[in-house]
Structure formats: structure tokens, C-alpha cells
Write a protein that holds these residues in place. Structure first.
Motif, PDB file in Angstrom:
ATOM      1  N   TYR A  92      34.701  21.720  39.185  1.00  0.00           N
ATOM      2  CA  TYR A  92      34.531  23.183  39.138  1.00  0.00           C
ATOM      3  C   TYR A  92      35.367  23.864  40.216  1.00  0.00           C
ATOM      4  N   HIS A  93      36.213  24.792  39.793  1.00  0.00           N
ATOM      5  CA  HIS A  93      36.991  25.618  40.728  1.00  0.00           C
ATOM      6  C   HIS A  93      37.212  26.985  40.099  1.00  0.00           C
ATOM      7  N   GLU A  94      36.830  27.993  40.829  1.00  0.00           N
ATOM      8  CA  GLU A  94      36.994  29.366  40.369  1.00  0.00           C
ATOM      9  C   GLU A  94      37.686  30.149  41.479  1.00  0.00           C
ATOM     10  N   GLN A  95      38.559  31.063  41.108  1.00  0.00           N
ATOM     11  CA  GLN A  95      39.258  31.852  42.124  1.00  0.00           C
ATOM     12  C   GLN A  95      39.117  33.337  41.841  1.00  0.00           C
ATOM     13  N   ILE A  96      38.784  34.075  42.885  1.00  0.00           N
ATOM     14  CA  ILE A  96      38.679  35.530  42.806  1.00  0.00           C
ATOM     15  C   ILE A  96      39.719  36.119  43.744  1.00  0.00           C
ATOM     16  N   ARG A  97      40.516  37.031  43.217  1.00  0.00           N
ATOM     17  CA  ARG A  97      41.507  37.710  44.055  1.00  0.00           C
ATOM     18  C   ARG A  97      41.011  39.123  44.347  1.00  0.00           C
ATOM     19  N   ILE A  98      40.795  39.398  45.611  1.00  0.00           N
ATOM     20  CA  ILE A  98      40.385  40.741  46.025  1.00  0.00           C
ATOM     21  C   ILE A  98      41.648  41.492  46.425  1.00  0.00           C
ATOM     22  N   SER A  99      41.942  42.553  45.722  1.00  0.00           N
ATOM     23  CA  SER A  99      43.175  43.301  45.996  1.00  0.00           C
ATOM     24  C   SER A  99      42.994  44.282  47.154  1.00  0.00           C
ATOM     25  N   GLU A 100      44.102  44.710  47.722  1.00  0.00           N
ATOM     26  CA  GLU A 100      44.085  45.668  48.825  1.00  0.00           C
ATOM     27  C   GLU A 100      43.362  46.951  48.406  1.00  0.00           C
ATOM     28  N   ASP A 101      42.444  47.405  49.237  1.00  0.00           N
ATOM     29  CA  ASP A 101      41.682  48.645  49.025  1.00  0.00           C
ATOM     30  C   ASP A 101      40.626  48.543  47.911  1.00  0.00           C
ATOM     31  N   ALA A 102      40.418  47.348  47.367  1.00  0.00           N
ATOM     32  CA  ALA A 102      39.403  47.176  46.322  1.00  0.00           C
ATOM     33  C   ALA A 102      38.015  47.435  46.901  1.00  0.00           C
ATOM     34  N   THR A 103      37.092  47.873  46.044  1.00  0.00           N
ATOM     35  CA  THR A 103      35.700  48.062  46.440  1.00  0.00           C
ATOM     36  C   THR A 103      34.809  47.258  45.488  1.00  0.00           C
ATOM     37  N   GLY A 104      33.532  47.169  45.828  1.00  0.00           N
ATOM     38  CA  GLY A 104      32.597  46.443  44.963  1.00  0.00           C
ATOM     39  C   GLY A 104      32.410  44.996  45.358  1.00  0.00           C
ATOM     40  N   TYR A 105      32.816  44.640  46.589  1.00  0.00           N
ATOM     41  CA  TYR A 105      32.742  43.239  47.024  1.00  0.00           C
ATOM     42  C   TYR A 105      31.842  43.068  48.250  1.00  0.00           C
ATOM     43  N   ILE A 226      32.180  57.675  53.336  1.00  0.00           N
ATOM     44  CA  ILE A 226      31.602  56.813  52.301  1.00  0.00           C
ATOM     45  C   ILE A 226      32.087  55.379  52.515  1.00  0.00           C
ATOM     46  N   GLY A 227      31.155  54.454  52.459  1.00  0.00           N
ATOM     47  CA  GLY A 227      31.496  53.050  52.684  1.00  0.00           C
ATOM     48  C   GLY A 227      31.131  52.578  54.075  1.00  0.00           C
ATOM     49  N   TYR A 228      30.745  53.509  54.951  1.00  0.00           N
ATOM     50  CA  TYR A 228      30.365  53.093  56.306  1.00  0.00           C
ATOM     51  C   TYR A 228      29.087  52.253  56.270  1.00  0.00           C
ATOM     52  N   CYS A 229      28.110  52.679  55.450  1.00  0.00           N
ATOM     53  CA  CYS A 229      26.826  51.967  55.365  1.00  0.00           C
ATOM     54  C   CYS A 229      26.772  51.002  54.179  1.00  0.00           C
ATOM     55  N   ASP A 230      27.233  51.443  53.026  1.00  0.00           N
ATOM     56  CA  ASP A 230      27.163  50.640  51.801  1.00  0.00           C
ATOM     57  C   ASP A 230      28.464  49.854  51.623  1.00  0.00           C
ATOM     58  N   TYR A 231      28.381  48.552  51.806  1.00  0.00           N
ATOM     59  CA  TYR A 231      29.598  47.730  51.756  1.00  0.00           C
ATOM     60  C   TYR A 231      30.153  47.573  50.341  1.00  0.00           C
ATOM     61  N   ASP A 232      29.363  47.908  49.321  1.00  0.00           N
ATOM     62  CA  ASP A 232      29.916  47.921  47.966  1.00  0.00           C
ATOM     63  C   ASP A 232      30.965  49.015  47.835  1.00  0.00           C
ATOM     64  N   LEU A 233      30.874  50.035  48.681  1.00  0.00           N
ATOM     65  CA  LEU A 233      31.813  51.157  48.654  1.00  0.00           C
ATOM     66  C   LEU A 233      32.878  51.051  49.739  1.00  0.00           C
ATOM     67  N   ARG A 234      32.817  49.987  50.530  1.00  0.00           N
ATOM     68  CA  ARG A 234      33.791  49.783  51.612  1.00  0.00           C
ATOM     69  C   ARG A 234      35.060  49.144  51.045  1.00  0.00           C
ATOM     70  N   GLN A 235      36.205  49.688  51.426  1.00  0.00           N
ATOM     71  CA  GLN A 235      37.482  49.122  50.974  1.00  0.00           C
ATOM     72  C   GLN A 235      37.719  47.765  51.630  1.00  0.00           C
ATOM     73  N   CYS A 236      38.414  46.891  50.905  1.00  0.00           N
ATOM     74  CA  CYS A 236      38.649  45.525  51.374  1.00  0.00           C
ATOM     75  C   CYS A 236      40.109  45.285  51.726  1.00  0.00           C
ATOM     76  N   GLN A 237      40.314  44.295  52.556  1.00  0.00           N
ATOM     77  CA  GLN A 237      41.647  43.746  52.797  1.00  0.00           C
ATOM     78  C   GLN A 237      41.962  42.796  51.639  1.00  0.00           C
ATOM     79  N   GLU A 238      43.208  42.636  51.329  1.00  0.00           N
ATOM     80  CA  GLU A 238      43.581  41.684  50.278  1.00  0.00           C
ATOM     81  C   GLU A 238      43.249  40.262  50.731  1.00  0.00           C
ATOM     82  N   THR A 239      42.597  39.517  49.867  1.00  0.00           N
ATOM     83  CA  THR A 239      42.273  38.128  50.191  1.00  0.00           C
ATOM     84  C   THR A 239      41.945  37.365  48.919  1.00  0.00           C
ATOM     85  N   THR A 240      41.811  36.059  49.053  1.00  0.00           N
ATOM     86  CA  THR A 240      41.489  35.189  47.924  1.00  0.00           C
ATOM     87  C   THR A 240      40.198  34.435  48.225  1.00  0.00           C
ATOM     88  N   VAL A 241      39.345  34.336  47.203  1.00  0.00           N
ATOM     89  CA  VAL A 241      38.086  33.594  47.334  1.00  0.00           C
ATOM     90  C   VAL A 241      38.142  32.404  46.379  1.00  0.00           C
TER      91      VAL A 241
END
Length: 252
Positions: A92-105, A226-241
Motif C-alpha cells: 500500500y502506497h498513496e501520495q497526496i500533493r498539497i499545492s502552494e496556498d491550498a486550504t482544507g488540510y 481567516i485561517g488564524y484559528c481554523d487550520y482548514d482555512l489556513r493556507q499551506c506550503q507546497e509539500t508531498t504526503v
């Protein structure tokens, strides 16, 4: 009349939610993010079943909903069997790519598919649990585990010490250790000067490797943004999971 209208609005809301969740399930399915899609299929199916029970009187509509539910249930069972087989084979191997400025993570969103009632122990290897925002990230991660549908009894953290000033890091982690102890959870702390890789390991077999570790959120624009408290609304750095599964987990 008012009660009937309210009931119709409630059912309409459930139906809209079901469509949204199932649409997400199909998207994740097509992206081979099977474990996540399975969770969405299960949630969406339950919502559709609630709609069916609550309001559908028309036989043709009931037949339509039953057919849809059966189709989604069949696909969910196929995915469950596929995931089980890959876990059995150790492939089992799954990969998630989080793009720059993405939210919902938020941590809840990212880790939820891999948390089960069997989860009791967690290992976190992350060299950057040192500065204030990184320490807060780890606190949020621990809070997420406490709220999840599992009974975590032990959390193990392997990180590096802040060479410039480790007094804040030491006191913060000591406070967290005491706070977790009040919740019946043991926090085991270890430090390494050579640690580099980031890895989170659950004793139910799931291994999650995030390129940036837990520190993948961007700094909010301000304390009242917006996004200061709720991390679902916080923008992300680009990364791979990368997500793996193994039958062989660490032991105490």
C-alpha cells in the motif's frame, strides 16, 4: 406548513451534503487516494440513506436513491477489498500533493482516514518541533488525536533541540507532557542531533511521511485573519504526503 417547509429544507440540506461528499469520494477514487475515498463514500452513503428514510415518498425516487446507494456501496466494498489486499501484500502506497496556498488540510482532515478504534500509540519523528509555532503545531496534533475516534494512550516524540535557546522548547514540552498525563496519555520525549527524516507512525499500521513534517502551514496574514484559528482555512506550503501501511509497527 412551516414545520413541513423546515423539514423539506433539512432534507434538501442533507441531499446537498450527500452529493458534495460523494462527488469528493469519486474524485479521490479517480486519483487513487483509496483510503480517503472510502471514508467519503461511507459518509455519503449514510447521508443518502438518511434522505431516503426522511422524506422520499415517491416510489420512482426511492428506486432511484436505492440504485445510487447500491452503486456507491458496491464501489466502497471494491475499494475496501483492494486496500485490504494491498495492506496484506505490504504494497500500500498513496501520495497526496498539497499545492502552494491550498486550504482544507488541517490535521483532522489529513489524518482522519487513517485513524481507527484500534489506534492506541503514535510515534512522531520531526526535527522541527522547536520554535513557538512548531510547538503549537504539535499541541494541535495531540489535540486532534484526543478528539478522534480512538483511545491513544501513548505519544512518542523524537525531535532535535533548539541549539540557540532550548529553554522554551523544554518548558513547553514539559507542560504538554503534564497536560496529556491529565488526559490519561503518556508523552515520551527523546532528542537527536542527527534526525532529518519526518515520519508519523500509528500502531494500527499506517505510516504518514510529510515532506515538511507538521510544519506545512503558512504564517497567517494577521491575528484577526481567516485561517488564524481554523487550520482548514489556513493556507499551506507546497509539500508531498506519502502514506504506507505495514503490519510491522514499532513497539515500546
Amino acid at each position: 406548513m412551516v414545520d413541513r417547509t423546515m423539514a423539506q429544507n433539512h432534507v434538501s440540506g442533507m441531499e446537498t451534503s450527500a452529493i458534495s461528499v460523494l462527488k469528493r469520494a469519486v474524485e479521490l477514487d479517480h486519483s487513487s487516494r483509496f483510503q480517503e475515498s472510502l471514508v467519503c463514500y461511507q459518509e455519503g452513503i449514510q447521508l443518502l440513506m438518511d434522505v431516503l428514510k426522511a422524506a422520499v415518498k415517491d416510489d420512482s425516487k426511492r428506486g432511484h436513491y436505492r440504485e445510487k446507494i447500491k452503486g456507491y456501496m458496491d464501489r466502497a466494498e471494491q475499494i475496501k477489498a483492494h486496500v485490504s489486499q494491498m495492506k496484506e501484500d505490504g504494497k500500500y502506497h498513496e501520495q497526496i500533493r498539497i499545492s502552494e496556498d491550498a486550504t482544507g488540510y488541517s490535521y483532522e482532515a489529513l489524518f482522519k482516514p487513517y485513524i481507527s478504534s484500534a489506534l492506541t500509540e503514535v510515534w512522531v519523528e520531526d526535527p522541527y518541533i522547536r520554535h513557538t509555532h512548531q510547538l503549537y503545531n504539535f499541541v494541535r496534533f495531540c489535540e486532534m488525536l484526543l478528539k478522534a475516534s480512538c483511545k491513544v494512550k501513548g505519544i512518542h516524540l523524537l525531535t532535535s533541540q533548539d541549539e540557540a535557546d532550548n529553554s522554551q522548547q523544554g518548558s513547553a514540552l514539559a507542560e504538554l507532557k503534564e497536560s496529556l498525563s491529565d488526559q490519561g496519555v503518556t508523552l515520551d520525549l527523546q532528542y537527536s542531533s542527527t534526525i532529518h527524516d519526518r515520519e508519523i507512525r500509528f500502531d494500527n499500521g499506517w505510516i504518514i511521511k510529510i515532506g515538511r513534517g507538521l510544519d506545512y502551514f503558512k504564517r497567517p496574514k494577521g491575528r484577526f485573519s481567516i485561517g488564524y484559528c481554523d487550520y482548514d482555512l489556513r493556507q499551506c506550503q507546497e509539500t508531498t504526503v506519502d502514506i504506507f501501511h505495514t503490519k510491522h509497527t514499532k513497539t515500546l
